[in-house]
Design a protein around this motif. Structure first.
Motif, PDB file in Angstrom:
ATOM      1  N   SER A   1       0.832  -1.199   0.000  1.00 47.13           N
ATOM      2  CA  SER A   1       0.000   0.000   0.000  1.00 47.13           C
ATOM      3  C   SER A   1       0.866   1.249   0.000  1.00 47.13           C
ATOM      4  O   SER A   1       1.940   1.275   0.599  1.00 47.13           O
ATOM      5  CB  SER A   1      -0.911   0.017   1.230  1.00 47.13           C
ATOM      6  OG  SER A   1      -1.841  -1.045   1.188  1.00 47.13           O
ATOM      7  N   GLY A   2       0.388   2.292  -0.665  1.00 48.34           N
ATOM      8  CA  GLY A   2       1.087   3.570  -0.688  1.00 48.34           C
ATOM      9  C   GLY A   2       1.812   3.805  -1.997  1.00 48.34           C
ATOM     10  O   GLY A   2       2.197   2.865  -2.695  1.00 48.34           O
ATOM     11  N   GLU A   3       1.987   5.080  -2.338  1.00 48.87           N
ATOM     12  CA  GLU A   3       2.667   5.421  -3.588  1.00 48.87           C
ATOM     13  C   GLU A   3       4.130   4.986  -3.532  1.00 48.87           C
ATOM     14  O   GLU A   3       4.717   4.872  -2.449  1.00 48.87           O
ATOM     15  CB  GLU A   3       2.580   6.925  -3.837  1.00 48.87           C
ATOM     16  CG  GLU A   3       3.291   7.763  -2.789  1.00 48.87           C
ATOM     17  CD  GLU A   3       3.004   9.244  -2.954  1.00 48.87           C
ATOM     18  OE1 GLU A   3       2.096   9.739  -2.277  1.00 48.87           O
ATOM     19  OE2 GLU A   3       3.698   9.898  -3.747  1.00 48.87           O
ATOM     20  N   MET A   4       4.693   4.723  -4.693  1.00 53.53           N
ATOM     21  CA  MET A   4       6.078   4.255  -4.775  1.00 53.53           C
ATOM     22  C   MET A   4       6.884   5.135  -5.718  1.00 53.53           C
ATOM     23  O   MET A   4       6.365   5.632  -6.712  1.00 53.53           O
ATOM     24  CB  MET A   4       6.130   2.814  -5.296  1.00 53.53           C
ATOM     25  CG  MET A   4       5.574   1.777  -4.358  1.00 53.53           C
ATOM     26  SD  MET A   4       5.927   0.107  -4.997  1.00 53.53           S
ATOM     27  CE  MET A   4       5.015  -0.881  -3.808  1.00 53.53           C
ATOM     28  N   SER A   5       8.170   5.272  -5.392  1.00 50.99           N
ATOM     29  CA  SER A   5       9.087   5.978  -6.276  1.00 50.99           C
ATOM     30  C   SER A   5       9.504   5.044  -7.407  1.00 50.99           C
ATOM     31  O   SER A   5       9.275   3.830  -7.357  1.00 50.99           O
ATOM     32  CB  SER A   5      10.333   6.421  -5.501  1.00 50.99           C
ATOM     33  OG  SER A   5      11.089   5.282  -5.088  1.00 50.99           O
ATOM     34  N   VAL A   6      10.133   5.615  -8.424  1.00 49.18           N
ATOM     35  CA  VAL A   6      10.632   4.806  -9.530  1.00 49.18           C
ATOM     36  C   VAL A   6      11.646   3.778  -9.021  1.00 49.18           C
ATOM     37  O   VAL A   6      11.608   2.600  -9.406  1.00 49.18           O
ATOM     38  CB  VAL A   6      11.286   5.704 -10.607  1.00 49.18           C
ATOM     39  CG1 VAL A   6      11.944   4.847 -11.686  1.00 49.18           C
ATOM     40  CG2 VAL A   6      10.248   6.624 -11.230  1.00 49.18           C
ATOM     41  N   ASP A   7      12.542   4.218  -8.136  1.00 48.78           N
ATOM     42  CA  ASP A   7      13.580   3.313  -7.631  1.00 48.78           C
ATOM     43  C   ASP A   7      12.987   2.154  -6.836  1.00 48.78           C
ATOM     44  O   ASP A   7      13.404   1.002  -6.986  1.00 48.78           O
ATOM     45  CB  ASP A   7      14.569   4.087  -6.751  1.00 48.78           C
ATOM     46  CG  ASP A   7      15.464   5.019  -7.555  1.00 48.78           C
ATOM     47  OD1 ASP A   7      15.541   4.835  -8.788  1.00 48.78           O
ATOM     48  OD2 ASP A   7      16.079   5.920  -6.961  1.00 48.78           O
ATOM     49  N   THR A   8      12.012   2.454  -5.983  1.00 48.56           N
ATOM     50  CA  THR A   8      11.409   1.397  -5.162  1.00 48.56           C
ATOM     51  C   THR A   8      10.649   0.395  -6.015  1.00 48.56           C
ATOM     52  O   THR A   8      10.804  -0.824  -5.859  1.00 48.56           O
ATOM     53  CB  THR A   8      10.467   2.004  -4.108  1.00 48.56           C
ATOM     54  OG1 THR A   8      11.209   2.864  -3.239  1.00 48.56           O
ATOM     55  CG2 THR A   8       9.802   0.913  -3.278  1.00 48.56           C
ATOM     56  N   MET A   9       9.847   0.900  -6.938  1.00 50.45           N
ATOM     57  CA  MET A   9       9.079  -0.010  -7.779  1.00 50.45           C
ATOM     58  C   MET A   9      10.003  -0.807  -8.701  1.00 50.45           C
ATOM     59  O   MET A   9       9.781  -2.008  -8.922  1.00 50.45           O
ATOM     60  CB  MET A   9       8.037   0.756  -8.590  1.00 50.45           C
ATOM     61  CG  MET A   9       7.164  -0.136  -9.461  1.00 50.45           C
ATOM     62  SD  MET A   9       5.640   0.664 -10.060  1.00 50.45           S
ATOM     63  CE  MET A   9       4.570   0.436  -8.643  1.00 50.45           C
ATOM     64  N   SER A  10      11.041  -0.176  -9.197  1.00 49.18           N
ATOM     65  CA  SER A  10      11.998  -0.881 -10.055  1.00 49.18           C
ATOM     66  C   SER A  10      12.683  -2.005  -9.289  1.00 49.18           C
ATOM     67  O   SER A  10      12.863  -3.112  -9.818  1.00 49.18           O
ATOM     68  CB  SER A  10      13.056   0.097 -10.586  1.00 49.18           C
ATOM     69  OG  SER A  10      12.485   1.053 -11.439  1.00 49.18           O
TER      70      SER A  10
END
Length: 294
Positions: free
Chosen positions: A278-287
């Motif tokens: 849950s919660g928005e993710m940064s590009v680095d985290t999602m990658s």
């Protein structure tokens, strides 16, 4: 006035229809889940009604034209004086070496649980809206609300980079599902569903980029009409879409299924091959999460 006495178009923008469904649900940020769990039904209804006027967390939204800063805030000079002292040269070399060093490894977020993939991907009330290859190694399902500022930030700042790197390359299939916390969000989803074939994602993107324009407007109906006209809607097609009771019912049913069967309580909520975050993710985290599954 009861729900049954309201016409579909009035119900969408009255602050009541979806509020009745969302009584037991948190606001769009998962930071509010604990507080929402203890909120009486009447307070939850009031909250959903207020959300119609401004973003759920009252936070300010980034403009789509906001200039981006370097990720690490570090700048290096492209030139160096030939008369620099040894100490200065050594310091400059240190800065260059630091700038060239690889970024620190991203710590993967902890999964909040896992659901059966077959159950997650079972057909729902509405046709699936997805991008990417059906047989991609990683499938990401996002439950989102159109008036959620966290969802808007994710789609404005993270989604395009993930799409380019992973979806377009065939490694990820990305699925979007409706989870409206308020009537304006439901109306926005309906309009995206009514857009011409292939225009669902562009319509969603436009609405997220202009979220402040319509989500916080005093007259949500007029604001959404103006946004819809930019996407090619006429007054007649706009009215026809928002008075489509079956479409409204299906959008609400999609939300109910996510809540009751998959445990979605906040937006955005992501499922990576069934694992819940849950919660928005940064590009680095999602990658990093995607890379760990490839």
């Amino acid at each position: 006035m009861s729900l049954s006495e309201l016409s579909p178009s009035k119900r969408l923008l009255s602050g009541v229809a979806v509020a009745a469904i969302a009584v037991t649900l948190a606001a769009c940020s998962d930071e509010k889940k604990d507080a929402a769990a203890n909120t009486p039904a009447t307070q939850a209804t009031d909250t959903a009604t207020k959300t119609e006027v401004k973003p759920a967390d009252g936070g300010s939204m980034m403009s789509s034209t906001t200039a981006m800063k370097p990720v690490d805030g570090t700048a290096t000079s492209s030139t160096m004086s030939s008369a620099a002292t040894p100490a200065t040269t050594e310091a400059g070399q240190t800065q260059v070496a630091q700038a060239a060093a690889p970024a620190a490894k991203v710590e993967l977020p902890q999964s909040e649980g896992e659901v059966d993939v077959a159950k997650l991907m079972a057909p729902g009330p509405l046709p699936e809206m997805s991008l990417g290859k059906a047989d991609a190694k990683v499938t990401i399902v996002e439950y989102m609300s159109m008036t959620c500022p966290h969802c808007a930030r994710f789609h404005n700042e993270t989604f395009d980079a993930i799409k380019t790197k992973y979806v377009d390359s065939g490694q990820v299939r990305f699925v979007v599902r409706e989870f409206p916390f308020d009537p304006r969000a439901a109306a926005a989803f309906m309009l995206a569903r009514c857009a011409p074939e292939g225009q669902y994602f562009p319509m969603v993107s436009m609405l997220f980029k202009q979220q402040e324009t319509w989500a916080a407007a005093p007259n949500g109906r007029d604001a959404l009409l103006q946004m819809s006209k930019l996407a090619g809607f006429t007054q007649e097609s706009f009215e026809a879409c928002l008075t489509n009771q079956k479409l409204l019912d299906d959008v609400q049913a999609t939300m109910q299924k996510g809540d009751k069967e998959l445990g979605v309580k906040a937006t955005p909520t992501f499922f990576f091959n069934g694992k819940k975050y849950s919660g928005e993710m940064s590009v680095d985290t999602m990658s990093a999460l995607i890379d760990s599954m490839l």
